[in-house]
Design an enzyme around this catalytic site. Structure first.
Site, short mmCIF file in Angstrom:
data_model
loop_
_atom_site.label_atom_id
_atom_site.label_comp_id
_atom_site.label_asym_id
_atom_site.label_seq_id
_atom_site.Cartn_x
_atom_site.Cartn_y
_atom_site.Cartn_z
CB CYS A 177 89.62 -11.09 -29.41
SG CYS A 177 88.09 -11.74 -30.14
CG HIS A 324 91.00 -13.99 -27.03
ND1 HIS A 324 89.77 -13.79 -26.47
CD2 HIS A 324 90.77 -14.32 -28.34
CE1 HIS A 324 88.83 -13.97 -27.38
NE2 HIS A 324 89.42 -14.30 -28.52
CG ASN A 354 86.11 -15.78 -28.93
OD1 ASN A 354 86.14 -14.76 -28.25
ND2 ASN A 354 86.77 -15.87 -30.07
#
Length: 398
Positions: A177, A324, A354
């Site tokens: 990520c 993020h 996500n």
């Protein structure tokens, strides 16, 4: 590091191999803003016997007195949308349970013959179109992904699909990520220290391939997507990458990982049969949600503060906070720590979940195309996740 004029001569002989390590170790999270920008960075690694060549003899194309700016962005998502209500039919959960704890209501998932590379190509094409740059003018392509379609890397496939006839260097960056932030910083280093002009940075992941769809603790979180930006060399007064901060902590690996499954077989005498080895496969995503939450809330504000300090800027300089997109509670906690109002936090988490390395460029693209983010505005961005890795960059949208 305080001097604004540096001479950098890396020892690697050619530019057909990644130069991330020497470049990043040299800059060490310091990229100065336009008024303190590197006045002169010389990179002679492409010249044989560069250590014997005087500065005046170096090719002009390797004399870099420039900054770098973000000039185009694009994104792509799969067609299949999976809602919280859809998930409640396969695991013990509900729309309320998921949305309250994560802020997520929908996510997109790759199906059938769709591939991560297909999304990446679409996002890259949109970024090039916005930047009004031809694919042939791209001289470096960085694919930030942890889920390549090919174990050996997918960046060259994207380069070919885009029609880059000059065979520019293309390779994968794996940092989960945090990948896009690392790719963005790497692009700035290649431009400042290597004379590159147009660097395409793509964040793309298809984590749905590694989700245990019977585990409500993880299957509710992840989606698939791709996002891209074109980073372009420019004059110092137009510089758009002001400062950064990058870290990793391997001790935290146990909190978020997808490891290779052990394939042990025992012979008749009790010994392990080691040869020939069986084909390996990866486990589903393993995550300690509480520990990851604590980790993110602790390190991200610190990292952004360091990046601001390295850029010579303060919190008041931030127009937008772009993190993020992992969990809305993390976004809220970081914004509170940095005293940034909620209306200046970019979030599209509710619609996509996500999406790992794709989350930051996906959210940026939507914010730019909707008119929310305007040219000249300063964005504090930060990625964090498996590794454990985390990093921040202070950028300006151009």
């Amino acid at each position: 590091m305080a001097n604004a004029s540096w001479v950098f001569t890396p020892t690697v002989p050619h530019f057909n191999k990644p130069m991330i390590s020497p470049l990043i170790s040299t800059f060490r999270s310091r990229v100065y803003p336009h008024d303190r920008i590197l006045k002169r960075v010389l990179c002679s690694s492409a010249v044989h016997g560069a250590d014997k060549v005087s500065v005046s003899e170096l090719k002009a194309s390797r004399v870099v007195g420039k900054g770098c700016k973000l000039v185009g962005c694009g994104s792509a998502v799969p067609k299949l949308e999976v809602s919280n209500d859809d998930l409640s039919k396969i695991v013990d959960t509900s729309d309320e349970w998921i949305s309250v704890r994560t802020g997520i209501r929908n996510r997109r998932v790759i199906t059938g013959k769709d591939k991560m590379t297909g999304l990446a190509v679409e996002a890259a094409q949109k970024a090039l179109e916005m930047a009004e740059v031809d694919a042939d003018d791209v001289d470096l392509l960085l694919l930030c992904t942890s889920t390549p379609d090919d174990l050996f890397g997918s960046a060259p496939q994207i380069q070919a699909a885009l029609g880059c006839k000059g065979n520019p260097l293309a390779f994968d960056i794996t940092a989960a990520c945090s990948g896009f932030v690392l790719g963005l910083v790497s692009a700035s280093c290649y431009i400042r220290g290597g004379g590159f002009k147009n660097v395409l940075v793509i964040g793309a992941d298809a984590l749905s391939r590694y989700v245990d769809w019977t585990d409500r603790g993880t299957c509710i979180l992840f989606g698939d997507a791709a996002g891209a930006v074109l980073v372009q060399a420019c004059e110092s007064e137009d510089d758009g990458v002001f400062g950064f901060d990058l870290h990793s902590d391997g001790e935290g690996y146990r909190h978020l990982h997808t490891g290779i499954k052990a394939n042990e077989e025992f012979g008749t005498n009790g010994s392990v049969v080691d040869f020939p080895p069986k084909r390996s496969s990866y486990s589903s995503i393993q995550m300690n949600g509480k520990e990851v939450f604590r980790f993110a809330c602790r390190v991200v504000p610190q990292s952004i503060e360091i990046a601001l300090e390295n850029a010579g800027l303060t919190r008041s300089s931030i127009d937008w906070l772009l993190l993020h997109q992992a969990n809305q509670r993390i976004l809220d906690a970081v914004a509170t720590r940095l005293e940034i109002p909620a209306d200046r936090v970019i979030s599209n988490l509710a619609n996509y979940g996500n999406t790992s390395a794709a989350s930051i460029p996906l959210a940026l693209d939507e914010a730019v195309r909707s008119g929310k983010v305007k040219p000249g505005q300063t964005i504090a961005t930060s990625g964090f996740g498996a590794g454990l890795t985390w990093g921040s960059a202070i950028i300006r949208w151009n």
